[in-house]
Design an enzyme around this catalytic site. Structure first.
Site, PDB file in Angstrom:
ATOM      1  NE  ARG A 141      28.837 -17.591 -12.358  1.00 51.66           N
ATOM      2  CZ  ARG A 141      28.190 -17.414 -13.505  1.00 51.66           C
ATOM      3  NH1 ARG A 141      27.521 -18.406 -14.061  1.00 51.66           N
ATOM      4  NH2 ARG A 141      28.205 -16.243 -14.115  1.00 51.66           N
ATOM      5  CG  ASN A 184      26.113 -16.537 -10.184  1.00 49.92           C
ATOM      6  OD1 ASN A 184      26.983 -16.829  -9.380  1.00 49.92           O
ATOM      7  ND2 ASN A 184      26.277 -15.620 -11.114  1.00 49.92           N
TER       8      ASN A 184
END
Length: 93
Positions: free
Chosen positions: A18, A36
């Site tokens: 990320r 996520n």
């Protein structure tokens, strides 16, 4: 402006995916978010010009150095007004 939703599979959590995506999105000038998922995948919603999105998707197929991406599912989506202000990391869904 176009938008796509990505579902990214493989070893993509706990490898900095990320954070890498936020940095990469900034460099490629796309907007949206990434998070996520509880099943181990990563989901992203990406908005920008078609060429910018395509370049970002291709980069996501590799990901950061520690990632092992096995699949990237790309689906058209609709850009939302709040997406147009950068690229952010969201909490797990």
């Amino acid at each position: 402006m176009n938008a796509v939703r990505l579902l990214i599979e493989g070893r993509v959590q706990r490898v900095g995916y990320r954070d890498w995506a936020v940095k990469t999105a900034g460099a490629m000038k796309v907007s949206g978010w990434i998070r996520n998922l509880q099943d181990g995948r990563v989901e992203a919603l990406v908005a920008g010009d078609e060429e910018q999105i395509d370049a970002f998707v291709e980069a996501c197929r590799e990901g950061p150095r520690l990632a092992e991406v096995t699949r990237v599912d790309v689906r058209p989506d609709e850009p939302m007004p709040r997406m147009l202000k950068g690229f952010t990391k969201r909490f797990t869904a």
